[in-house]
Write an enzyme that holds these catalytic residues in place. Structure first.
Site, PDB file in Angstrom:
ATOM      1  N   ASP A   1      39.150  64.459  39.388  1.00  0.00           N
ATOM      2  CA  ASP A   1      39.737  65.841  39.304  1.00  0.00           C
ATOM      3  C   ASP A   1      40.465  64.890  38.067  1.00  0.00           C
ATOM      4  O   ASP A   1      40.756  63.316  38.245  1.00  0.00           O
ATOM      5  CB  ASP A   1      40.482  66.365  40.344  1.00  0.00           C
ATOM      6  CG  ASP A   1      41.710  67.370  40.044  1.00  0.00           C
ATOM      7  OD1 ASP A   1      41.200  67.773  38.907  1.00  0.00           O
ATOM      8  OD2 ASP A   1      43.324  67.195  40.684  1.00  0.00           O
ATOM      9  N   SER A   2      41.033  65.614  37.387  1.00  0.00           N
ATOM     10  CA  SER A   2      42.722  65.310  36.317  1.00  0.00           C
ATOM     11  C   SER A   2      43.965  64.414  37.282  1.00  0.00           C
ATOM     12  O   SER A   2      44.379  63.934  36.246  1.00  0.00           O
ATOM     13  CB  SER A   2      43.437  66.326  35.596  1.00  0.00           C
ATOM     14  OG  SER A   2      43.609  67.247  36.879  1.00  0.00           O
TER      15      SER A   2
ATOM     16  N   TYR B   1      44.204  68.867  32.304  1.00  0.00           N
ATOM     17  CA  TYR B   1      43.386  68.696  31.647  1.00  0.00           C
ATOM     18  C   TYR B   1      43.299  70.123  31.206  1.00  0.00           C
ATOM     19  O   TYR B   1      42.493  70.644  30.123  1.00  0.00           O
ATOM     20  CB  TYR B   1      41.707  69.051  32.302  1.00  0.00           C
ATOM     21  CG  TYR B   1      41.380  67.593  32.937  1.00  0.00           C
ATOM     22  CD1 TYR B   1      42.732  66.280  31.999  1.00  0.00           C
ATOM     23  CD2 TYR B   1      40.105  67.278  32.985  1.00  0.00           C
ATOM     24  CE1 TYR B   1      41.784  65.346  32.313  1.00  0.00           C
ATOM     25  CE2 TYR B   1      39.283  66.367  33.368  1.00  0.00           C
ATOM     26  CZ  TYR B   1      40.238  64.266  32.682  1.00  0.00           C
ATOM     27  OH  TYR B   1      39.869  63.664  33.388  1.00  0.00           O
ATOM     28  N   GLY B   2      44.504  71.760  31.265  1.00  0.00           N
ATOM     29  CA  GLY B   2      44.026  72.165  31.561  1.00  0.00           C
ATOM     30  C   GLY B   2      44.039  72.982  29.672  1.00  0.00           C
ATOM     31  O   GLY B   2      43.577  73.825  29.913  1.00  0.00           O
TER      32      GLY B   2
ATOM     33  N   CYS C   1      37.054  69.397  40.377  1.00  0.00           N
ATOM     34  CA  CYS C   1      38.084  69.969  39.323  1.00  0.00           C
ATOM     35  C   CYS C   1      37.449  71.292  38.297  1.00  0.00           C
ATOM     36  O   CYS C   1      36.289  70.775  37.808  1.00  0.00           O
ATOM     37  CB  CYS C   1      38.148  68.874  37.785  1.00  0.00           C
ATOM     38  SG  CYS C   1      38.676  69.550  36.334  1.00  0.00           S
ATOM     39  N   ASN C   2      38.153  72.018  38.585  1.00  0.00           N
ATOM     40  CA  ASN C   2      37.243  73.337  37.811  1.00  0.00           C
ATOM     41  C   ASN C   2      37.330  73.797  36.584  1.00  0.00           C
ATOM     42  O   ASN C   2      36.441  73.962  36.158  1.00  0.00           O
ATOM     43  CB  ASN C   2      37.860  74.650  38.548  1.00  0.00           C
ATOM     44  CG  ASN C   2      37.782  75.222  39.543  1.00  0.00           C
ATOM     45  OD1 ASN C   2      37.300  76.174  40.147  1.00  0.00           O
ATOM     46  ND2 ASN C   2      38.930  74.680  40.645  1.00  0.00           N
ATOM     47  N   THR C   3      38.177  72.677  36.042  1.00  0.00           N
ATOM     48  CA  THR C   3      38.248  72.886  34.498  1.00  0.00           C
ATOM     49  C   THR C   3      36.786  71.962  33.947  1.00  0.00           C
ATOM     50  O   THR C   3      36.130  72.863  32.687  1.00  0.00           O
ATOM     51  CB  THR C   3      39.381  72.094  33.891  1.00  0.00           C
ATOM     52  OG1 THR C   3      40.530  72.829  34.542  1.00  0.00           O
ATOM     53  CG2 THR C   3      39.496  72.040  32.459  1.00  0.00           C
TER      54      THR C   3
ATOM     55  N   GLU D   1      52.074  67.998  40.231  1.00  0.00           N
ATOM     56  CA  GLU D   1      51.680  66.449  39.952  1.00  0.00           C
ATOM     57  C   GLU D   1      53.457  65.535  39.871  1.00  0.00           C
ATOM     58  O   GLU D   1      53.777  65.148  40.380  1.00  0.00           O
ATOM     59  CB  GLU D   1      51.356  66.045  38.346  1.00  0.00           C
ATOM     60  CG  GLU D   1      49.731  67.014  38.216  1.00  0.00           C
ATOM     61  CD  GLU D   1      49.056  65.279  39.328  1.00  0.00           C
ATOM     62  OE1 GLU D   1      49.514  64.085  38.729  1.00  0.00           O
ATOM     63  OE2 GLU D   1      47.327  66.056  39.696  1.00  0.00           O
TER      64      GLU D   1
ATOM     65  N   CYS E   1      41.776  76.454  40.566  1.00  0.00           N
ATOM     66  CA  CYS E   1      42.427  75.296  40.104  1.00  0.00           C
ATOM     67  C   CYS E   1      42.091  74.623  40.865  1.00  0.00           C
ATOM     68  O   CYS E   1      42.913  74.594  42.983  1.00  0.00           O
ATOM     69  CB  CYS E   1      43.109  74.840  39.475  1.00  0.00           C
ATOM     70  SG  CYS E   1      43.810  73.942  39.255  1.00  0.00           S
ATOM     71  N   THR E   2      41.873  73.401  41.209  1.00  0.00           N
ATOM     72  CA  THR E   2      42.088  72.772  42.759  1.00  0.00           C
ATOM     73  C   THR E   2      43.093  72.040  43.259  1.00  0.00           C
ATOM     74  O   THR E   2      43.440  71.760  44.643  1.00  0.00           O
ATOM     75  CB  THR E   2      41.060  71.356  43.117  1.00  0.00           C
ATOM     76  OG1 THR E   2      41.796  70.341  41.665  1.00  0.00           O
ATOM     77  CG2 THR E   2      39.581  71.988  42.604  1.00  0.00           C
ATOM     78  N   HIS E   3      44.426  71.990  42.702  1.00  0.00           N
ATOM     79  CA  HIS E   3      45.737  71.900  42.358  1.00  0.00           C
ATOM     80  C   HIS E   3      46.137  72.917  43.883  1.00  0.00           C
ATOM     81  O   HIS E   3      47.458  72.578  44.257  1.00  0.00           O
ATOM     82  CB  HIS E   3      46.662  71.615  41.242  1.00  0.00           C
ATOM     83  CG  HIS E   3      46.857  70.257  40.683  1.00  0.00           C
ATOM     84  ND1 HIS E   3      44.790  69.693  39.636  1.00  0.00           N
ATOM     85  CD2 HIS E   3      46.826  69.437  40.622  1.00  0.00           C
ATOM     86  CE1 HIS E   3      45.711  68.226  39.578  1.00  0.00           C
ATOM     87  NE2 HIS E   3      46.454  68.849  40.015  1.00  0.00           N
TER      88      HIS E   3
END
Ligand code: DGL
Length: 280
Positions: A11-12, A43-44, A74-76, A153, A185-187
């Site tokens: 992931d980012s 990343y988005g 990471c979906n992005t 983050e 988004c995994t966040h």
């Protein structure tokens, strides 16, 4: 006997932990190499060329760790770079979008599905396309939510700032009458309590992580590379500050994780965008 090589997951940043949690549950005998590209988060807002170049370096790093499969946590990256990277490397790669779309189609009762995701994911139209391929009658209403990843983050999940941002991002989806929301988004699953408070308990929240991990399990079985029982060893690597990652991991993971290690210049990944000219 099984294949004891680890699963690569990236992931980012810290968002991939929501996928790691599912791997612990659904694939408890598998070891994981986690890579969080925290020097390059978020990343988005990045263009496709950068996302592909960053993904390329991560895959090469994970391959240097002898992974048998890569889970895009990471979906992005699952939306933007997985197709190109699948053509470049022979390792199987599993993304979040198709499993997430399938879950959403199964969950919706009124045929109106909402999506919150990064700008790059929304722009790629990966989710509307994946949903249309399964159920053309289902409509997807998308909302880009650029402020959310930096809030996670920074550890600011249950804060007035987060609530204010979510109110703005979710307003058009509420207005559209969606009965299902894809957390694209995994966040974002860290915001679940706040999201449910805003949308109401009747809106189903779809986190693609579980279905994606089930998909990864199927792929391991299909290829005959699922591990047999044995000692698991998880390793965490980051491109940014490992202590910062450890602090977030302690807060957001239900497991006690090993300390993250910083990926050095000698590994098969460079830490900055400045030096990736040869890959762009
Ligand atoms: N967690 C990632 C995703 O699922 C990346 C978000 C970001 O870094 O902007 O899209």
């Amino acid at each position: 006997m099984g294949d004891r090589r680890p699963i690569g997951l990236f992931d980012s940043g810290i968002g991939g932990i929501t996928v790691f949690e599912q791997v612990r549950r659904i694939l408890p005998d598998e070891s994981v190499i986690y890579f969080g590209d925290s020097a390059n988060v978020p990343y988005g807002g990045r263009p496709v060329s950068e996302l592909v170049a960053l993904g390329d370096r991560i895959i090469r790093f994970l391959l240097s760790k002898k992974v048998k499969i890569v889970l895009f946590a990471c979906n992005t990256s699952s939306s933007v770079s997985i197709g190109v990277l699948r053509e470049r490397y022979p390792v199987p790669m599993i993304g979040l979008v198709e499993p997430g779309a399938q879950m959403a189609v199964r969950a919706t009762r009124n045929g109106k599905v909402g999506l919150i995701a990064t700008e790059a994911t929304v722009k790629s139209e990966s989710y509307p396309k994946a949903v249309a391929a399964i159920a053309p009658e289902v409509r997807v209403f998308s909302s880009a939510a650029p402020a959310l990843v930096p809030l996670v983050e920074a550890g600011k999940v249950d804060t007035p700032e987060a609530e204010e941002a979510l109110n703005v991002y979710l307003a058009p989806l509420k207005e559209a009458g969606v009965d299902t929301l894809i957390l694209g988004c995994t966040h974002y699953p860290f915001f679940n309590p706040l999201i449910s408070r805003i949308l109401g308990p009747e809106v189903v929240l779809v986190d693609p992580a579980e279905a994606t991990t089930i998909e990864a399990r199927k792929e391991l079985v299909r290829r005959g590379i699922l591990t047999s029982k044995g000692k698991v060893k998880h390793e965490f690597y980051v491109s940014g500050d490992p202590e910062e990652f450890d602090r977030l991991a302690e807060r957001f993971s239900s497991w006690r994780l090993p300390a993250a290690k910083k990926v050095g210049e000698s590994d098969a990944i460079s830490l900055s965008l400045a030096s990736m000219g040869d890959l762009c």
